[in-house]
Scaffold this motif. Sequence first.
Motif, PDB file in Angstrom:
ATOM      1  N   MET A  57       0.892  -1.203  -0.030  1.00  0.00           N
ATOM      2  CA  MET A  57       0.055   0.090   0.048  1.00  0.00           C
ATOM      3  C   MET A  57       0.882   1.363   0.094  1.00  0.00           C
ATOM      4  SD  MET A  57      -3.110  -1.248   0.265  1.00  0.00           S
ATOM      5  CE  MET A  57      -4.135   0.395   0.524  1.00  0.00           C
ATOM      6  N   GLU A  58       0.401   2.226  -0.434  1.00  0.00           N
ATOM      7  CA  GLU A  58       0.793   3.661  -0.341  1.00  0.00           C
ATOM      8  C   GLU A  58       0.101   4.491   0.804  1.00  0.00           C
ATOM      9  OE1 GLU A  58       1.774   5.553  -4.016  1.00  0.00           O
ATOM     10  OE2 GLU A  58       2.059   3.907  -5.259  1.00  0.00           O
ATOM     11  N   THR A  59       0.796   5.250   1.444  1.00  0.00           N
ATOM     12  CA  THR A  59       0.177   6.004   2.342  1.00  0.00           C
ATOM     13  C   THR A  59      -1.081   6.909   2.041  1.00  0.00           C
ATOM     14  OG1 THR A  59       1.972   7.672   2.153  1.00  0.00           O
ATOM     15  CG2 THR A  59       2.206   6.214   3.926  1.00  0.00           C
ATOM     16  N   LYS A  60      -0.799   7.435   0.875  1.00  0.00           N
ATOM     17  CA  LYS A  60      -2.093   8.200   0.279  1.00  0.00           C
ATOM     18  C   LYS A  60      -3.349   7.234   0.042  1.00  0.00           C
ATOM     19  CE  LYS A  60      -0.450   7.536  -4.679  1.00  0.00           C
ATOM     20  NZ  LYS A  60      -1.566   7.093  -5.504  1.00  0.00           N
ATOM     21  N   ASP A  61      -3.117   5.782  -0.003  1.00  0.00           N
ATOM     22  CA  ASP A  61      -4.204   5.153  -0.159  1.00  0.00           C
ATOM     23  C   ASP A  61      -4.934   4.550   1.260  1.00  0.00           C
ATOM     24  OD1 ASP A  61      -3.922   5.089  -2.801  1.00  0.00           O
ATOM     25  OD2 ASP A  61      -2.858   3.575  -2.898  1.00  0.00           O
ATOM     26  N   LEU A  62      -4.350   5.094   2.347  1.00  0.00           N
ATOM     27  CA  LEU A  62      -4.830   4.507   3.557  1.00  0.00           C
ATOM     28  C   LEU A  62      -5.743   5.704   4.183  1.00  0.00           C
ATOM     29  CD1 LEU A  62      -1.492   2.910   5.001  1.00  0.00           C
ATOM     30  CD2 LEU A  62      -3.655   1.767   4.271  1.00  0.00           C
ATOM     31  N   ASP A  63      -6.772   5.475   4.963  1.00  0.00           N
ATOM     32  CA  ASP A  63      -7.569   6.170   5.580  1.00  0.00           C
ATOM     33  C   ASP A  63      -7.689   5.781   6.863  1.00  0.00           C
ATOM     34  OD1 ASP A  63      -9.338   8.313   6.225  1.00  0.00           O
ATOM     35  OD2 ASP A  63     -11.173   7.192   5.669  1.00  0.00           O
ATOM     36  N   ILE A  64      -7.319   6.590   8.006  1.00  0.00           N
ATOM     37  CA  ILE A  64      -7.121   6.258   9.458  1.00  0.00           C
ATOM     38  C   ILE A  64      -7.960   7.365  10.249  1.00  0.00           C
ATOM     39  CG2 ILE A  64      -5.427   5.627  11.202  1.00  0.00           C
ATOM     40  CD1 ILE A  64      -3.411   5.736   9.277  1.00  0.00           C
ATOM     41  N   GLN A  65      -8.807   6.673  10.957  1.00  0.00           N
ATOM     42  CA  GLN A  65      -9.670   7.459  11.623  1.00  0.00           C
ATOM     43  C   GLN A  65      -9.591   6.701  13.121  1.00  0.00           C
ATOM     44  OE1 GLN A  65     -13.715   7.802  10.031  1.00  0.00           O
ATOM     45  NE2 GLN A  65     -12.860   8.377   8.045  1.00  0.00           N
ATOM     46  N   VAL A  66      -9.465   7.796  14.117  1.00  0.00           N
ATOM     47  CA  VAL A  66      -9.295   7.573  15.504  1.00  0.00           C
ATOM     48  C   VAL A  66     -10.479   8.293  16.227  1.00  0.00           C
ATOM     49  CG1 VAL A  66      -7.807   6.918  17.590  1.00  0.00           C
ATOM     50  CG2 VAL A  66      -6.783   6.864  15.232  1.00  0.00           C
ATOM     51  N   SER A  67     -11.070   7.396  17.092  1.00  0.00           N
ATOM     52  CA  SER A  67     -11.956   8.040  17.991  1.00  0.00           C
ATOM     53  C   SER A  67     -11.491   7.592  19.584  1.00  0.00           C
ATOM     54  CB  SER A  67     -13.439   7.380  18.025  1.00  0.00           C
ATOM     55  OG  SER A  67     -13.565   6.219  18.333  1.00  0.00           O
ATOM     56  N   ALA A  68     -12.146   7.970  20.478  1.00  0.00           N
ATOM     57  CA  ALA A  68     -11.734   7.635  21.795  1.00  0.00           C
ATOM     58  C   ALA A  68     -11.512   6.251  22.152  1.00  0.00           C
ATOM     59  CB  ALA A  68     -12.613   8.681  22.806  1.00  0.00           C
ATOM     60  N   ASP A  69     -12.192   5.561  21.449  1.00  0.00           N
ATOM     61  CA  ASP A  69     -12.286   3.981  21.788  1.00  0.00           C
ATOM     62  C   ASP A  69     -12.154   3.164  20.732  1.00  0.00           C
ATOM     63  OD1 ASP A  69     -14.747   4.593  20.895  1.00  0.00           O
ATOM     64  OD2 ASP A  69     -15.791   3.776  22.807  1.00  0.00           O
ATOM     65  N   THR A  70     -11.884   3.525  19.520  1.00  0.00           N
ATOM     66  CA  THR A  70     -11.799   2.883  18.340  1.00  0.00           C
ATOM     67  C   THR A  70     -10.887   3.452  17.262  1.00  0.00           C
ATOM     68  OG1 THR A  70     -13.819   3.668  17.150  1.00  0.00           O
ATOM     69  CG2 THR A  70     -14.149   1.697  18.439  1.00  0.00           C
ATOM     70  N   VAL A  71     -10.210   2.519  16.762  1.00  0.00           N
ATOM     71  CA  VAL A  71      -9.466   2.743  15.474  1.00  0.00           C
ATOM     72  C   VAL A  71      -9.970   2.264  13.779  1.00  0.00           C
ATOM     73  CG1 VAL A  71      -7.165   2.632  14.175  1.00  0.00           C
ATOM     74  CG2 VAL A  71      -7.447   3.198  16.679  1.00  0.00           C
ATOM     75  N   SER A  72     -10.267   2.933  13.028  1.00  0.00           N
ATOM     76  CA  SER A  72     -10.702   2.232  11.841  1.00  0.00           C
ATOM     77  C   SER A  72      -9.551   2.687  10.768  1.00  0.00           C
ATOM     78  CB  SER A  72     -12.198   3.231  11.487  1.00  0.00           C
ATOM     79  OG  SER A  72     -12.307   2.711   9.972  1.00  0.00           O
ATOM     80  N   VAL A  73      -9.325   1.586  10.095  1.00  0.00           N
ATOM     81  CA  VAL A  73      -8.306   1.834   8.998  1.00  0.00           C
ATOM     82  C   VAL A  73      -8.843   1.271   7.951  1.00  0.00           C
ATOM     83  CG1 VAL A  73      -6.002   1.074   7.911  1.00  0.00           C
ATOM     84  CG2 VAL A  73      -6.227   1.414  10.609  1.00  0.00           C
ATOM     85  N   SER A  74      -8.999   2.133   6.703  1.00  0.00           N
ATOM     86  CA  SER A  74      -9.350   1.500   5.356  1.00  0.00           C
ATOM     87  C   SER A  74      -8.484   1.920   4.393  1.00  0.00           C
ATOM     88  CB  SER A  74     -10.851   1.946   5.125  1.00  0.00           C
ATOM     89  OG  SER A  74     -10.946   3.533   5.154  1.00  0.00           O
ATOM     90  N   GLY A  75      -8.833   1.428   3.169  1.00  0.00           N
ATOM     91  CA  GLY A  75      -7.905   1.585   1.782  1.00  0.00           C
ATOM     92  C   GLY A  75      -8.219   0.774   1.053  1.00  0.00           C
ATOM     93  N   GLU A  76      -7.740   1.025  -0.039  1.00  0.00           N
ATOM     94  CA  GLU A  76      -7.913   0.481  -1.424  1.00  0.00           C
ATOM     95  C   GLU A  76      -6.516   0.040  -2.084  1.00  0.00           C
ATOM     96  OE1 GLU A  76     -10.260   0.890  -5.616  1.00  0.00           O
ATOM     97  OE2 GLU A  76     -10.160   2.376  -4.229  1.00  0.00           O
ATOM     98  N   ARG A  77      -6.683  -1.439  -2.385  1.00  0.00           N
ATOM     99  CA  ARG A  77      -5.326  -1.797  -3.070  1.00  0.00           C
ATOM    100  C   ARG A  77      -5.468  -2.013  -4.499  1.00  0.00           C
ATOM    101  NH1 ARG A  77      -2.937  -7.152  -0.682  1.00  0.00           N
ATOM    102  NH2 ARG A  77      -2.310  -5.433   0.989  1.00  0.00           N
ATOM    103  N   LYS A  78      -4.917  -1.058  -5.345  1.00  0.00           N
ATOM    104  CA  LYS A  78      -5.418  -1.016  -6.742  1.00  0.00           C
ATOM    105  C   LYS A  78      -4.453  -1.924  -7.739  1.00  0.00           C
ATOM    106  CE  LYS A  78      -6.786   3.568  -6.402  1.00  0.00           C
ATOM    107  NZ  LYS A  78      -6.241   4.656  -5.604  1.00  0.00           N
ATOM    108  N   SER A  79      -4.968  -2.542  -8.573  1.00  0.00           N
ATOM    109  CA  SER A  79      -4.413  -3.656  -9.511  1.00  0.00           C
ATOM    110  C   SER A  79      -3.476  -2.988 -10.316  1.00  0.00           C
ATOM    111  CB  SER A  79      -5.340  -4.564  -9.959  1.00  0.00           C
ATOM    112  OG  SER A  79      -6.164  -4.173 -10.736  1.00  0.00           O
ATOM    113  N   GLU A  80      -2.626  -3.625 -10.601  1.00  0.00           N
ATOM    114  CA  GLU A  80      -1.584  -3.058 -11.993  1.00  0.00           C
ATOM    115  C   GLU A  80      -2.283  -3.889 -13.186  1.00  0.00           C
ATOM    116  OE1 GLU A  80       2.269  -4.448 -11.182  1.00  0.00           O
ATOM    117  OE2 GLU A  80       2.310  -3.424  -9.151  1.00  0.00           O
TER     118      GLU A  80
END
Length: 142
Positions: A57-80
């Motif tokens: 993955m590249e850092t630009k493809d990762l979306d990190i969201q943190v609340s007080a009691d959870t962490v959400s990590v999402s992204g997209e892996r693109k095919s060549e």
Amino acid sequence: MALIRWQPFREVETLQREMNRLFDTLAPGTDGITFAPSAEIEDTPEALHLSLEVPGMETKDLDIQVSADTVSVSGERKSESRTEENGLFRTEFRYGRFQRVIPLPARVQNTAVEAEYKDGILRLTLPKAEEDRNKVVKVAVS
């Protein structure tokens, strides 16, 4: 009453057909296969240290969201896009969107989170909220 000869391999074939039908409805082709990154969490007195395995993955493809009691990590892996001369192309890599929501064992200061991405590992340092750092709990013994 008629006797019927038991054929155990016929039952195995029936079970295999039913399992194939089940998997076909859950994930038709390879489009239904989802990717969820593996995670490790370490609890120290000052912070939580979360590591996620997101290779390729590249850092630009990762979306990190943190609340007080959870962490959400999402992204997209693109095919060549590749073409094969013989008309045959096979891949075992997984492409597409993913999301992983991880509940945290303690409340964190989500405004002071530090992130580092190196060698396919995303490392988050989540400082604990002040009220959880020195929290003492009285345990009753019966």
